[in-house]
Design an enzyme around this catalytic site. Structure first.
Site, PDB file in Angstrom:
ATOM      1  N   LYS A  45     -23.779  22.498  19.150  1.00 56.24           N
ATOM      2  CA  LYS A  45     -24.764  23.476  19.605  1.00 56.24           C
ATOM      3  C   LYS A  45     -25.454  24.189  18.460  1.00 56.24           C
ATOM      4  O   LYS A  45     -26.413  24.930  18.674  1.00 56.24           O
ATOM      5  CB  LYS A  45     -24.128  24.474  20.578  1.00 56.24           C
ATOM      6  CG  LYS A  45     -23.112  25.443  20.004  1.00 56.24           C
ATOM      7  CD  LYS A  45     -22.574  26.251  21.159  1.00 56.24           C
ATOM      8  CE  LYS A  45     -21.507  27.271  20.892  1.00 56.24           C
ATOM      9  NZ  LYS A  45     -20.805  27.323  19.670  1.00 56.24           N
ATOM     10  N   LYS A  51     -16.715  21.991   8.530  1.00 50.26           N
ATOM     11  CA  LYS A  51     -17.563  23.198   8.395  1.00 50.26           C
ATOM     12  C   LYS A  51     -17.742  23.570   6.936  1.00 50.26           C
ATOM     13  O   LYS A  51     -18.792  24.079   6.555  1.00 50.26           O
ATOM     14  CB  LYS A  51     -16.966  24.378   9.172  1.00 50.26           C
ATOM     15  CG  LYS A  51     -17.008  24.166  10.674  1.00 50.26           C
ATOM     16  CD  LYS A  51     -17.736  25.237  11.428  1.00 50.26           C
ATOM     17  CE  LYS A  51     -18.164  24.705  12.763  1.00 50.26           C
ATOM     18  NZ  LYS A  51     -18.130  25.588  13.864  1.00 50.26           N
ATOM     19  N   LYS A  87     -20.341  14.212  16.982  1.00 54.04           N
ATOM     20  CA  LYS A  87     -20.261  15.087  18.157  1.00 54.04           C
ATOM     21  C   LYS A  87     -21.563  15.868  18.379  1.00 54.04           C
ATOM     22  O   LYS A  87     -22.166  16.343  17.414  1.00 54.04           O
ATOM     23  CB  LYS A  87     -19.112  16.081  17.898  1.00 54.04           C
ATOM     24  CG  LYS A  87     -18.693  16.911  19.084  1.00 54.04           C
ATOM     25  CD  LYS A  87     -17.748  18.029  18.644  1.00 54.04           C
ATOM     26  CE  LYS A  87     -18.511  19.173  18.025  1.00 54.04           C
ATOM     27  NZ  LYS A  87     -18.076  20.535  18.375  1.00 54.04           N
TER      28      LYS A  87
HETATM   29  P1  ATP Z   1     -20.464  23.960  16.668  1.00 56.28           P
HETATM   30  O1  ATP Z   1     -20.403  22.458  16.652  1.00 56.28           O
HETATM   31  O2  ATP Z   1     -21.776  24.459  16.409  1.00 56.28           O
HETATM   32  O3  ATP Z   1     -19.404  24.602  15.841  1.00 56.28           O
HETATM   33  P2  ATP Z   1     -19.573  23.672  19.315  1.00 56.28           P
HETATM   34  O4  ATP Z   1     -20.698  23.073  20.079  1.00 56.28           O
HETATM   35  O5  ATP Z   1     -18.414  22.810  18.934  1.00 56.28           O
HETATM   36  O6  ATP Z   1     -20.158  24.455  18.100  1.00 56.28           O
HETATM   37  P3  ATP Z   1     -17.716  25.690  20.061  1.00 56.28           P
HETATM   38  O7  ATP Z   1     -17.936  27.128  20.275  1.00 56.28           O
HETATM   39  O8  ATP Z   1     -17.076  25.370  18.753  1.00 56.28           O
HETATM   40  O9  ATP Z   1     -19.054  24.897  20.161  1.00 56.28           O
HETATM   41  O10 ATP Z   1     -16.927  25.026  21.260  1.00 56.28           O
HETATM   42  C1  ATP Z   1     -16.911  25.520  22.563  1.00 56.28           C
HETATM   43  C2  ATP Z   1     -16.173  24.578  23.476  1.00 56.28           C
HETATM   44  O11 ATP Z   1     -17.004  23.448  23.768  1.00 56.28           O
HETATM   45  C3  ATP Z   1     -14.880  23.990  22.891  1.00 56.28           C
HETATM   46  O12 ATP Z   1     -13.917  23.888  23.924  1.00 56.28           O
HETATM   47  C4  ATP Z   1     -15.276  22.634  22.428  1.00 56.28           C
HETATM   48  O13 ATP Z   1     -14.197  21.727  22.414  1.00 56.28           O
HETATM   49  C5  ATP Z   1     -16.292  22.240  23.491  1.00 56.28           C
HETATM   50  N1  ATP Z   1     -17.258  21.285  22.955  1.00 56.28           N
HETATM   51  C6  ATP Z   1     -18.093  21.504  21.904  1.00 56.28           C
HETATM   52  N2  ATP Z   1     -18.857  20.434  21.687  1.00 56.28           N
HETATM   53  C7  ATP Z   1     -18.503  19.498  22.589  1.00 56.28           C
HETATM   54  C8  ATP Z   1     -18.935  18.160  22.862  1.00 56.28           C
HETATM   55  N3  ATP Z   1     -19.867  17.588  22.122  1.00 56.28           N
HETATM   56  N4  ATP Z   1     -18.360  17.491  23.883  1.00 56.28           N
HETATM   57  C9  ATP Z   1     -17.408  18.080  24.636  1.00 56.28           C
HETATM   58  N5  ATP Z   1     -16.943  19.335  24.423  1.00 56.28           N
HETATM   59  C10 ATP Z   1     -17.476  20.048  23.416  1.00 56.28           C
END
Ligand code: ATP
Ligand code: LTN
Length: 365
Positions: A233, A148, A230
């Protein structure tokens, strides 16, 4: 207790959820709960960007699956969200939207406690205390911080650095036994466990040491455009993810354009990450083993797979989106869910915070 910032990680193997099914999961976490109440769960998602199928398959799906067996606390971590600059109006709106989507995915506010982190001051209070038990060295090793801070090099603030400590506070405040998350959160869970053990080593058995709950399939859904990173969102390029609120046409377009290698045959092979990712999404969405999906595409090509995967996702999303539209239309109802959730969360966490204060020698309030 580790006396330096170099404690060796002591993570148990992550608990696994068989595809879309939790019946076989044993409740032995109960043994770790000091006061013998129903075992509990806490998990959180940042109200940033757009909820994706990655979030659903990695986390939300398990939140729903586990809600009847556990006392569940699911939090919209808005304090975490401001570690990256947010537009106030958008943040507020997004909290309601995420809550409505949680409910559309099957979370029941009468069963699970759904709330916003900033409504429950005990999170920030415990976070400060845990800061005083966290070594600079261990916080510096967190890969999410490194990732980040390179993505937001114009705003590397202390909150971003301290982010995992607040997450540890979220979890430890509820004496959570299990924390259902995606693969990327494993390292933060490890830190949480180390902090709990360190504190308990000094002051006695105050915190429950939580375990991660990570699905076997779907724990790390990859970007549709770069299957070595990964799915996120908050990616600026919305073609990298399928959002839970994407229209059918958008889903079809994104899956059609998803990056795959030049091969033709549909096989699960990790050296072909684009195809492996599509198969994983298919298996997790359909609730079938990857081999079953692969078996169906013998003699067929990537085009067929992509077409049918897109339809499977569209069909999966259709009822979720229908429910979402009804739920989001009732903002006062959503505000009541959050007010009720915050009251329950505060009542649950005050006694634990009081125990921490007592252990530290603070004068009781
Ligand atoms: P960002 O990447 O924008 O920081 P994020 O998509 O990782 O956001 P978070 O709020 O950080 O979202 O995560 C929410 C939940 O979703 C966490 O438990 C995280 O492990 C899970 N998660 C996020 N992205 C993935 C993915 N690509 N595959 C599986 N689980 C995910
Ligand atoms: N750090 C997590 C979000 C998060 C969380 C939590 C997850 C904040 N507090 C407590 C589980 C439990 C993330 O970035 N995905």
């Amino acid at each position: 207790m580790a006396a330096s910032g170099h404690a060796t990680p002591r993570m148990p193997p992550a608990r696994c959820l068989d595809l879309g099914w939790v019946g076989g999961y044993s409740l032995d976490a109960m043994k770790t709960t000091p006061d013998k109440r129903k075992p509990s769960i806490l998990s959180g998602i940042q109200p940033t960007g757009r909820l994706t199928i990655g979030n659903y398959l990695g986390a939300l799906r398990n939140w729903v699956a586990l809600q009847d067996q556990y006392e569940c606390y699911y939090v919209l971590v808005d304090l975490h969200a401001i570690t990256v600059r947010q537009e106030p109006k958008v943040l507020r709106r997004r909290c309601y939207e995420f809550l409505a989507l949680y409910m559309a995915c099957g979370l029941d506010p009468a069963t699970s406690t759904l709330f916003v982190q900033s409504h429950v001051p005990t999170h920030a209070q415990l976070s400060w205390i845990l800061n005083c038990f966290t070594y600079m060295g261990e916080a510096q090793r967190m890969t999410q911080f490194k990732e980040k801070s390179s993505r937001h090099s114009e705003n590397i603030n202390i909150g971003l650095f301290d982010y995992p400590v607040l997450m540890a506070a979220d979890i430890l405040l509820y004496s959570a036994d299990l924390v259902p998350v995606g693969e990327d959160q494993k390292q933060h869970l490890e830190l949480t466990r180390n902090l709990a053990e360190r504190f308990n080593g000094i002051y006695g058995n105050v915190f429950t040491v939580p375990e991660p709950f990570i699905p076997k399939v779907g724990a790390r859904i990859m970007s549709l455009k770069d299957p070595t990173s990964k799915m996120s969102k908050t990616d600026e390029d919305d073609a990298t993810y399928v959002a839970l609120l994407d229209e059918p046409e958008a889903v079809r377009r994104k899956i059609k354009r998803a990056v795959t290698d030049a091969g033709r045959e549909v096989v699960y092979d990790e050296s072909r990450p684009g195809l492996a990712n599509l198969l994983t999404i298919f298996a997790a969405t359909a609730g079938e083993p990857i081999e079953t999906i692969v078996g169906r595409y013998e003699g067929k090509g990537y085009g067929d797979l992509k077409k049918e995967l897109a339809e499977a996702i569209v069909e999966f999303l259709r009822p979720v989106q229908q429910r979402y539209r009804d739920i989001i239309a009732d903002e006062p109802g959503l505000a009541r869910v959050l007010a009720d959730g915050a009251a329950r969360a505060l009542a649950r966490t005050r006694p634990l915070l009081a125990r921490v204060h007592e252990a530290l020698g603070f004068i009781p309030e």
